[in-house]
Design an enzyme around this catalytic site. Structure first.
Site, short mmCIF file in Angstrom:
data_model
loop_
_atom_site.label_atom_id
_atom_site.label_comp_id
_atom_site.label_asym_id
_atom_site.label_seq_id
_atom_site.Cartn_x
_atom_site.Cartn_y
_atom_site.Cartn_z
N LYS A 130 0.87 -1.19 0.00
CA LYS A 130 0.00 0.00 0.00
C LYS A 130 0.89 1.23 0.00
O LYS A 130 2.00 1.18 0.53
CB LYS A 130 -0.89 0.02 1.25
CG LYS A 130 -2.10 0.92 1.13
CD LYS A 130 -3.27 0.19 0.47
CE LYS A 130 -4.43 1.08 0.21
NZ LYS A 130 -5.61 0.30 -0.22
N ASP A 170 -7.05 4.34 -4.54
CA ASP A 170 -7.69 4.18 -3.23
C ASP A 170 -8.32 5.55 -2.94
O ASP A 170 -8.57 6.32 -3.89
CB ASP A 170 -6.67 3.77 -2.16
CG ASP A 170 -7.34 3.28 -0.86
OD1 ASP A 170 -7.85 2.15 -0.84
OD2 ASP A 170 -7.38 4.04 0.12
P1 NDP Z 1 -12.95 7.82 -2.86
O1 NDP Z 1 -11.88 8.81 -2.64
O2 NDP Z 1 -13.48 7.61 -4.24
O3 NDP Z 1 -14.19 8.13 -1.91
C1 NDP Z 1 -14.05 8.19 -0.53
C2 NDP Z 1 -15.40 8.50 0.09
O4 NDP Z 1 -15.31 8.32 1.49
C3 NDP Z 1 -15.82 9.94 -0.14
O5 NDP Z 1 -17.23 10.00 -0.12
C4 NDP Z 1 -15.22 10.63 1.08
O6 NDP Z 1 -15.85 11.84 1.44
C5 NDP Z 1 -15.45 9.58 2.15
N1 NDP Z 1 -14.42 9.70 3.18
C6 NDP Z 1 -13.08 9.66 3.01
N2 NDP Z 1 -12.44 9.84 4.18
C7 NDP Z 1 -13.41 10.02 5.09
C8 NDP Z 1 -13.38 10.27 6.48
N3 NDP Z 1 -12.23 10.36 7.15
N4 NDP Z 1 -14.59 10.38 7.12
C9 NDP Z 1 -15.76 10.28 6.43
N5 NDP Z 1 -15.83 10.06 5.11
C10 NDP Z 1 -14.68 9.93 4.46
O7 NDP Z 1 -12.37 6.45 -2.27
P2 NDP Z 1 -12.85 4.94 -2.55
O8 NDP Z 1 -14.31 4.89 -2.79
O9 NDP Z 1 -11.93 4.38 -3.55
O10 NDP Z 1 -12.50 4.26 -1.16
C11 NDP Z 1 -13.44 4.12 -0.10
C12 NDP Z 1 -13.00 2.99 0.81
O11 NDP Z 1 -12.95 1.77 0.07
C13 NDP Z 1 -11.63 3.14 1.46
O12 NDP Z 1 -11.64 2.53 2.72
C14 NDP Z 1 -10.73 2.33 0.53
O13 NDP Z 1 -9.56 1.90 1.17
C15 NDP Z 1 -11.68 1.17 0.22
N6 NDP Z 1 -11.36 0.40 -0.99
C16 NDP Z 1 -11.25 0.98 -2.20
C17 NDP Z 1 -11.02 0.22 -3.32
C18 NDP Z 1 -11.01 0.79 -4.69
O14 NDP Z 1 -10.94 0.03 -5.65
N7 NDP Z 1 -11.10 2.10 -4.88
C19 NDP Z 1 -10.79 -1.23 -3.22
C20 NDP Z 1 -10.99 -1.77 -1.89
C21 NDP Z 1 -11.24 -0.97 -0.83
P3 NDP Z 1 -15.21 13.26 1.03
O15 NDP Z 1 -15.54 13.45 -0.41
O16 NDP Z 1 -15.85 14.22 1.95
O17 NDP Z 1 -13.74 13.13 1.28
O1 2IT Z 2 -7.83 -1.61 -0.85
C1 2IT Z 2 -7.78 -2.08 -2.01
O2 2IT Z 2 -7.93 -3.29 -2.23
C2 2IT Z 2 -7.56 -1.14 -3.11
N1 2IT Z 2 -7.49 0.07 -2.89
C3 2IT Z 2 -7.38 -1.66 -4.51
C4 2IT Z 2 -6.02 -2.24 -4.71
C5 2IT Z 2 -5.70 -2.63 -6.12
O3 2IT Z 2 -4.52 -2.96 -6.32
O4 2IT Z 2 -6.56 -2.62 -6.99
#
Ligand code: NDP
Ligand code: 2IT
Length: 451
Positions: A130, A170
């Protein structure tokens, strides 16, 4: 017997805490895994004698670097970048990059540690890593984000490679940032190679990668429910977040005939009593990824109720999809959700439930709870498929990738059942995911000898 197990866990955690002072999220992630793995190892001395769990909690390496870039006013800005290369026993390091002001070494170590187990569960040959930076993209122009990404990659490129370490997106890193990061890597090494996943379709991306994490979290829920003769269709759902994972989770839920009552961001949440429509979700997706606005604007646009500074866990619903960030459900939230009669939780975000909340859900025997390392594995799984397509110099059709994602989520579920089934048929999905994820990596480490 029970006291003995608790003793061993406490002792193990004392060491982890002493070696990693102040890294509370890392301690939490390790404790969640060790709670299941320490009893599992009790009659398997080979893992204990060769200190496999101790070795797994120590990253192969942590790289920390300075990132200097120029803002639109011509002022210089200094941030800190990281790449945690946790474990490559079963494949190249693989895992996302997070840009958020809260990023620090402990946070990335928790995410990299989780990633090792998650990637193992997908059945694909990927190790865990990461990275990220304490950079806040909010309010920054496209050009500022571009300059930051280029400066970040100018250091990171020397540590990664398609067979070494393959980053992805992420929080705060989506399609725009992946484009800038990949462009700079390509310029620096003068090779076009699959070093980062989540690329756009035009330059080596995979169909279904943007959708994969959110869709996968819904498929995991459907798998858990259908194991009990139930389905997602017709259920009311609480979704948090409104980024990549949340928006595609909502889209798939609506597609499957469920009702999405909530979405949120870090400022508050919206409540749609009748459920959001597909058009409304598409509007929100555009709001967050193109106009980079706040979820409150969706409430104004659609005449929905907006709750400032609150999370959605007080709303009554049946299925829960935390898709924003770590520790967004605490013990009290969990008690409220249980009191409101929820049936299932599928964790789209990484470690969204505090340890106390996991306990509360675990005691409520009618709650199906899929941990992040299983529920959100669809994202990295399709990243793995993007790596395969890149090395074949091919792009598979959308239907093929979608079918593979569906199959991988079934495999993830079935491994949780195999290793997590209890007397009486109840499935402990945390235990199942932890043990299934652990064994493959541990066996590979044993095969390599002492290192
Ligand atoms: P994005 O940046 O696209 O979206 C994040 C969302 O979460 C936004 O709505 C943001 O709000 C909110 N958020 C972020 N930080 C906080 C906080 N501290 N408190 C409250 N709300 C918060 O990220 P992703 O959708 O990609 O990621 C979301 C989650 O999913 C994370 O935990 C990430 O690690 C996990 N994840 C992502 C993957 C991926 O493929 N993208 C894969 C597996 C897991 P705001 O706009 O106000 O910041
Ligand atoms: O938390 C996760 O699994 C991710 N942010 C995606 C990682 C990836 O390599 O696609």
């Amino acid at each position: 017997m029970v006291i003995d197990k608790a003793d061993r866990l406490d002792k193990f955690m004392e060491g982890v805490i002493a070696r990693n002072p102040g890294e509370t999220e890392f301690h939490q992630a390790v404790q969640e895994v060790a709670t299941d793995i320490i009893p599992y190892m009790a009659d398997k001395p080979i893992y204990k004698d060769l200190r496999i769990l101790e070795r797994m909690t120590e990253p192969d390496r942590v790289i920390s670097f300075r990132v200097v870039w120029e803002d639109d006013k011509g002022d210089l800005r200094v941030n800190r970048g990281f790449r945690v290369q946790q474990n490559n026993a079963i494949g190249p390091y693989k895992g996302g990059i997070r840009f958020h002001p809260s990023v620090n070494q402990g946070m990335l170590k928790f995410l990299a540690f989780e990633q090792v187990f998650k990637n193992s569960l997908t059945g694909l040959p990927m190790g865990g890593g990461k990275g990220g930076a304490n950079f806040n993209p909010k309010g920054r122009s496209d050009r500022e984000v571009m300059r930051f990404c280029q400066a970040f990659m100018t250091e990171m490129f020397r540590h990664i490679g398609p067979e070494t370490d393959v980053p992805a997106g992420d929080i705060g890193v989506g399609s725009r940032e992946v484009g800038y990061l990949f462009g700079q890597y390509k310029r620096l090494v003068n090779r076009f190679e699959g070093v980062i996943t989540g690329k756009a379709l035009d330059f080596g991306g995979s169909y279904v990668r943007p959708q994969a994490t959110g869709y996968g979290a819904v498929y995991m829920m459907e798998e858990m429910l259908s194991h009990h003769g139930e389905h997602v269709e017709g259920r009311s759902c609480l979704v948090s977040g409104s980024g990549n994972v949340a928006s595609y989770c909502a889209e798939k839920l609506i597609d499957m005939g469920a009702k999405v009552l909530t979405l949120s961001d870090s400022s508050g949440f919206i409540h749609a009593k009748e459920g959001l429509t597909q058009d409304q979700v598409a509007w929100i997706k555009e709001l967050k990824t193109v106009r980079r606005g706040r979820i409150e604007e969706a409430a104004k646009e659609f005449g929905l109720k907006y709750y400032k500074g609150k999370n959605p866990w007080g709303i009554a619903g049946e299925l829960v999809f935390p898709c924003a960030t770590q520790n967004e459900i605490d013990g009290e939230d969990a008690a409220t959700l249980v009191k409101n009669g929820i049936r299932g939780i599928s964790e789209g975000a990484n470690m969204p439930t505090a340890l106390e909340a996991i306990k509360v859900f675990g005691l409520a025997k009618n709650v199906l709870h899929a941990p992040a390392k299983a529920a959100n594995a669809g994202g990295v799984a399709v990243s793995g498929l993007e790596m395969s397509q890149n090395s074949l110099h091919l792009q598979w059709p959308e239907a093929e990738v979608e079918a593979r994602l569906r199959g991988i989520m079934r495999l993830v579920h079935d491994q949780c059942v195999e290793y997590g089934i209890q007397k009486g048929g109840h499935v402990d999905y945390f235990k199942g995911a932890n043990i299934a994820g652990f064994t493959k990596v541990a066996n590979a480490m044993l095969a390599y000898g002492v290192m």
